[in-house]
Scaffold this motif. Structure first.
Motif, PDB file in Angstrom:
ATOM      1  N   PRO A  38      -3.927  -4.682 -14.052  1.00  0.00           N
ATOM      2  CA  PRO A  38      -3.149  -5.580 -13.190  1.00  0.00           C
ATOM      3  C   PRO A  38      -4.028  -6.173 -12.102  1.00  0.00           C
ATOM      4  O   PRO A  38      -5.068  -5.609 -11.729  1.00  0.00           O
ATOM      5  CB  PRO A  38      -2.081  -4.639 -12.594  1.00  0.00           C
ATOM      6  CG  PRO A  38      -2.721  -3.285 -12.625  1.00  0.00           C
ATOM      7  CD  PRO A  38      -3.607  -3.263 -13.843  1.00  0.00           C
ATOM      8  N   GLY A  39      -3.613  -7.303 -11.588  1.00  0.00           N
ATOM      9  CA  GLY A  39      -4.387  -7.942 -10.533  1.00  0.00           C
ATOM     10  C   GLY A  39      -4.393  -7.150  -9.245  1.00  0.00           C
ATOM     11  O   GLY A  39      -5.371  -7.151  -8.503  1.00  0.00           O
ATOM     12  N   THR A  40      -3.275  -6.465  -8.966  1.00  0.00           N
ATOM     13  CA  THR A  40      -3.175  -5.598  -7.796  1.00  0.00           C
ATOM     14  C   THR A  40      -2.579  -4.268  -8.230  1.00  0.00           C
ATOM     15  O   THR A  40      -1.885  -4.186  -9.247  1.00  0.00           O
ATOM     16  CB  THR A  40      -2.283  -6.235  -6.711  1.00  0.00           C
ATOM     17  OG1 THR A  40      -0.995  -6.510  -7.281  1.00  0.00           O
ATOM     18  CG2 THR A  40      -2.882  -7.535  -6.194  1.00  0.00           C
ATOM     19  N   ARG A  43       2.463   0.784  -7.862  1.00  0.00           N
ATOM     20  CA  ARG A  43       2.820   2.195  -7.898  1.00  0.00           C
ATOM     21  C   ARG A  43       3.524   2.555  -9.204  1.00  0.00           C
ATOM     22  O   ARG A  43       4.366   1.794  -9.688  1.00  0.00           O
ATOM     23  CB  ARG A  43       3.721   2.531  -6.710  1.00  0.00           C
ATOM     24  CG  ARG A  43       3.906   4.026  -6.475  1.00  0.00           C
ATOM     25  CD  ARG A  43       4.726   4.272  -5.230  1.00  0.00           C
ATOM     26  NE  ARG A  43       4.859   5.692  -4.940  1.00  0.00           N
ATOM     27  CZ  ARG A  43       5.571   6.198  -3.945  1.00  0.00           C
ATOM     28  NH1 ARG A  43       6.207   5.361  -3.128  1.00  0.00           N
ATOM     29  NH2 ARG A  43       5.649   7.504  -3.754  1.00  0.00           N
ATOM     30  N   TYR A  44       3.187   3.677  -9.762  1.00  0.00           N
ATOM     31  CA  TYR A  44       3.743   4.220 -10.995  1.00  0.00           C
ATOM     32  C   TYR A  44       3.299   3.448 -12.239  1.00  0.00           C
ATOM     33  O   TYR A  44       3.733   3.746 -13.342  1.00  0.00           O
ATOM     34  CB  TYR A  44       5.285   4.253 -10.967  1.00  0.00           C
ATOM     35  CG  TYR A  44       5.842   5.009  -9.791  1.00  0.00           C
ATOM     36  CD1 TYR A  44       5.536   6.351  -9.591  1.00  0.00           C
ATOM     37  CD2 TYR A  44       6.682   4.366  -8.879  1.00  0.00           C
ATOM     38  CE1 TYR A  44       6.055   7.050  -8.503  1.00  0.00           C
ATOM     39  CE2 TYR A  44       7.197   5.040  -7.795  1.00  0.00           C
ATOM     40  CZ  TYR A  44       6.891   6.393  -7.601  1.00  0.00           C
ATOM     41  OH  TYR A  44       7.399   7.071  -6.534  1.00  0.00           O
ATOM     42  N   LEU A  45       2.470   2.439 -12.081  1.00  0.00           N
ATOM     43  CA  LEU A  45       2.005   1.666 -13.234  1.00  0.00           C
ATOM     44  C   LEU A  45       0.568   2.063 -13.536  1.00  0.00           C
ATOM     45  O   LEU A  45      -0.335   1.850 -12.730  1.00  0.00           O
ATOM     46  CB  LEU A  45       2.083   0.161 -12.929  1.00  0.00           C
ATOM     47  CG  LEU A  45       1.778  -0.781 -14.093  1.00  0.00           C
ATOM     48  CD1 LEU A  45       2.823  -0.633 -15.184  1.00  0.00           C
ATOM     49  CD2 LEU A  45       1.736  -2.223 -13.609  1.00  0.00           C
ATOM     50  N   SER A  46       0.368   2.661 -14.726  1.00  0.00           N
ATOM     51  CA  SER A  46      -0.957   3.169 -15.070  1.00  0.00           C
ATOM     52  C   SER A  46      -1.779   2.196 -15.901  1.00  0.00           C
ATOM     53  O   SER A  46      -3.005   2.208 -15.856  1.00  0.00           O
ATOM     54  CB  SER A  46      -0.833   4.494 -15.838  1.00  0.00           C
ATOM     55  OG  SER A  46      -0.088   4.300 -17.039  1.00  0.00           O
ATOM     56  N   ALA A  47      -1.133   1.363 -16.676  1.00  0.00           N
ATOM     57  CA  ALA A  47      -1.876   0.434 -17.548  1.00  0.00           C
ATOM     58  C   ALA A  47      -0.992  -0.742 -17.911  1.00  0.00           C
ATOM     59  O   ALA A  47       0.240  -0.664 -17.852  1.00  0.00           O
ATOM     60  CB  ALA A  47      -2.336   1.156 -18.826  1.00  0.00           C
ATOM     61  N   VAL A  48      -1.620  -1.852 -18.271  1.00  0.00           N
ATOM     62  CA  VAL A  48      -0.893  -3.045 -18.723  1.00  0.00           C
ATOM     63  C   VAL A  48      -1.571  -3.588 -19.974  1.00  0.00           C
ATOM     64  O   VAL A  48      -2.746  -3.311 -20.247  1.00  0.00           O
ATOM     65  CB  VAL A  48      -0.858  -4.155 -17.640  1.00  0.00           C
ATOM     66  CG1 VAL A  48      -0.137  -3.684 -16.400  1.00  0.00           C
ATOM     67  CG2 VAL A  48      -2.268  -4.610 -17.306  1.00  0.00           C
ATOM     68  N   THR A  49      -0.814  -4.343 -20.730  1.00  0.00           N
ATOM     69  CA  THR A  49      -1.368  -5.044 -21.883  1.00  0.00           C
ATOM     70  C   THR A  49      -0.471  -6.229 -22.194  1.00  0.00           C
ATOM     71  O   THR A  49       0.683  -6.272 -21.748  1.00  0.00           O
ATOM     72  CB  THR A  49      -1.473  -4.137 -23.119  1.00  0.00           C
ATOM     73  OG1 THR A  49      -2.144  -4.855 -24.173  1.00  0.00           O
ATOM     74  CG2 THR A  49      -0.093  -3.745 -23.625  1.00  0.00           C
TER      75      THR A  49
END
Length: 275
Positions: A38-40, A43-49
């Motif tokens: 993520p760009g910033t 909280r609670y977010l470990s990964a994106v795709t």
């Protein structure tokens, strides 16, 4: 989870759909799987795709497109009456719109419907899938309903993409030698794809109108003008319609009554024979 996709995604847990727009143009669009952080920090977010390609950017206004939009505003005063007026309003609302076709008293399948008006919209990045058009469909619809005479006339507005059909071409070439046969084959394939391109195809390179289908005779003339040291002995053009491949002969064109049909390039074969 799975609320916005029709296929399972590999990740577990909640899925979030993100709408984005980027003024860097098409260079900001990325293939699937390319966004991994993520760009910033969230909280609670470990990964994106991104399981699908990102298609939120269109090339910005050029001097030509800006001039066309301004002239459209002066001509229509922000109201849509003619097809040209509808195109002006749609172009002001969404970048990348190349062609439209308006059919009054017609439903989305081309059948007579006195209480409906259907507008087919061809966007520049149509090959990336229906989700590109879906991303701007609502804002286009809201603008047209607000700034046209549809509501006063009691008409229902239907916004669709053209009904794309795959066109396959098989062509037999004859020449005196097989020297540089591969290069000739690739050149012929490129000419076929260029001719069938909805945006830049046709004999003059201006693209095809929605509802207009290519013909064998025009493609043959186009290839003759672009190929040297060979002759065309045979050509077959077929369309994939309703899951079936059918020849594009005189009967096909006679039965074709869909006003929103549009050809896109399918699979092609080039055969080279020695005379």
């Amino acid at each position: 989870k799975y609320a916005f996709v029709n296929v399972p995604v590999p990740e577990e847990g909640p899925q979030i759909r993100v709408f984005h727009s980027n003024y860097s143009g098409r260079e900001a669009n990325l293939p699937a799987g390319s966004i991994t952080v993520p760009g910033t920090a969230i909280r609670y977010l470990s990964a994106v795709t991104n399981p699908f390609p990102t298609c939120g950017g269109y090339d910005g206004y050029t001097e030509e497109t800006a001039g066309r939009l301004v002239s459209g505003l002066l001509r229509t005063r922000g109201r849509a009456v003619t097809e040209e007026g509808y195109l002006d309003l749609i172009s002001q609302e969404a970048c990348g719109v190349r062609k439209i076709k308006c059919c009054n008293h017609t439903d989305a399948r081309g059948r007579t419907a006195p209480d409906k008006m259907t507008i087919a919209v061809l966007v520049e990045e149509y090959e990336k899938g229906a989700h590109v058009f879906s991303a701007v469909k609502k804002q286009i619809r809201d603008r047209l309903v607000r700034d046209s005479a549809l509501t006063a006339a009691g008409k229902e507005l239907l916004l669709i993409q053209p009904h794309f059909i795959r066109v396959n071409v098989r062509v037999w070439l004859e020449r005196e030698t097989m020297e540089q046969a591969y290069e000739l084959q690739q050149q012929t394939l490129e000419l076929i794809r260029r001719f069938l391109n909805p945006l830049e195809g046709g004999s003059a390179g201006q693209g095809w109108e929605i509802g207009e289908l290519p013909e064998v005779s025009r493609l043959r003339a186009f290839l003759r003008a672009g190929l040297e040291d060979c002759s065309i002995t045979k050509m077959v053009m077929t369309a994939v319609a309703d899951g079936r491949e059918v020849p594009m002969d005189a009967l096909f064109y006679k039965k074709q009554i869909d006003p929103f049909v549009m050809a896109v390039s399918g699979e092609h074969m080039v055969y080279i024979e020695v005379s």
